[in-house]
Enzyme design. Structure first.
Site, short mmCIF file in Angstrom:
data_model
loop_
_atom_site.label_atom_id
_atom_site.label_comp_id
_atom_site.label_asym_id
_atom_site.label_seq_id
_atom_site.Cartn_x
_atom_site.Cartn_y
_atom_site.Cartn_z
N GLY A 48 11.01 5.00 -5.98
CA GLY A 48 10.37 6.23 -6.10
C GLY A 48 9.50 6.68 -5.20
N GLN A 53 2.45 10.87 -1.12
CA GLN A 53 2.84 9.87 -0.28
C GLN A 53 3.47 9.97 1.13
OE1 GLN A 53 4.83 7.30 -3.46
NE2 GLN A 53 4.12 5.71 -2.13
N CYS A 96 4.47 -1.00 -3.08
CA CYS A 96 4.13 0.55 -2.94
C CYS A 96 4.49 0.90 -1.70
CB CYS A 96 2.63 0.99 -3.44
SG CYS A 96 2.58 2.62 -3.39
N LEU A 97 5.20 2.04 -1.47
CA LEU A 97 5.26 2.15 0.29
C LEU A 97 3.98 2.63 0.87
CD1 LEU A 97 8.41 4.85 -0.33
CD2 LEU A 97 8.50 2.34 0.52
N HIS A 138 4.06 4.61 -12.62
CA HIS A 138 3.38 4.27 -10.97
C HIS A 138 3.47 5.74 -10.35
CE1 HIS A 138 3.31 1.83 -7.09
NE2 HIS A 138 3.80 3.09 -6.82
N GLU A 139 4.43 6.51 -10.34
CA GLU A 139 4.48 8.02 -9.59
C GLU A 139 3.32 8.89 -10.19
OE1 GLU A 139 5.72 7.56 -7.14
OE2 GLU A 139 7.15 5.96 -7.38
N HIS A 142 0.00 8.08 -8.85
CA HIS A 142 -0.08 8.64 -7.53
C HIS A 142 -0.48 10.10 -7.68
CE1 HIS A 142 1.35 5.80 -4.39
NE2 HIS A 142 2.35 5.49 -5.22
ZN ZN Z 1 3.47 3.89 -5.04
#
Ligand code: ZN
Length: 163
Positions: A48, A53, A96-97, A138-139, A142
């Site tokens: 995702g 991000q 997480c990226l 999680h998204e 963000h």
């Molecule tokens: Zn993340």
């Protein structure tokens, strides 16, 4: 086009992203951005990704199709919110990226009700459970300027040599 990933400690990751208007959702710019966002998610092996991000603090995120119930289309959520659909929560590992090579256990709701707009700007509502629900939480975190490391316990780095 693969976009550069915004990484901690970039302050953008700690601010609330901006809601999209109907005009913005239907704009050529947003459609082009979404194409690039999806391409970046797959290039970086994300399940995702949230717009912030890649440095664009708007309320838009994508869940990769393999992790959606239908497994056919990437799920785009615009201006998403959720409420718990059960009081049950569970701990599980996340990464997480935007926080490379750090992992930790986060407690999330197991079942949530999601409300959002789709790519056409139409209202959608659905119930999500288990890992699918976890990714969405999680998204949405963000989009609200929250990173998983703020909620995680037992943060650790990945040890590549371990199988
Ligand atoms: Zn993340």
């Amino acid at each position: 086009m693969i976009l550069p990933i915004t990484k901690e400690p970039n302050p953008l990751l700690h601010q609330v992203s901006k809601n999209l208007t109907a005009e913005e959702i239907n704009s050529k710019e947003t459609k082009e951005f979404l194409t690039n966002l999806v391409e970046t998610m797959y290039a970086k092996d994300g399940v995702g990704i949230a717009s912030v991000q890649v440095g664009n603090p708007i309320q838009l995120c994508v869940i990769a199709k393999d992790f959606t119930p239908d497994k056919k289309t990437d799920l785009v959520l615009i201006n998403p919110t959720f409420t718990k659909a059960s009081v049950l929560r569970e701990w599980a590992e996340e990464g997480c990226l935007s926080v490379p090579n750090i992992y930790g256990s986060v407690r999330r709701y197991k079942k949530i009700k999601v409300s959002a707009l789709n790519v056409k700007g139409e209202k959608i509502e659905f119930v999500a459970t288990e890992f699918f629900a976890r990714i969405i939480q999680h998204e949405i975190d963000h989009l609200n300027g929250i990173l998983f490391i703020e909620k995680a316990k037992k943060l650790h780095t990945f040890e590549k040599e371990k199988i």
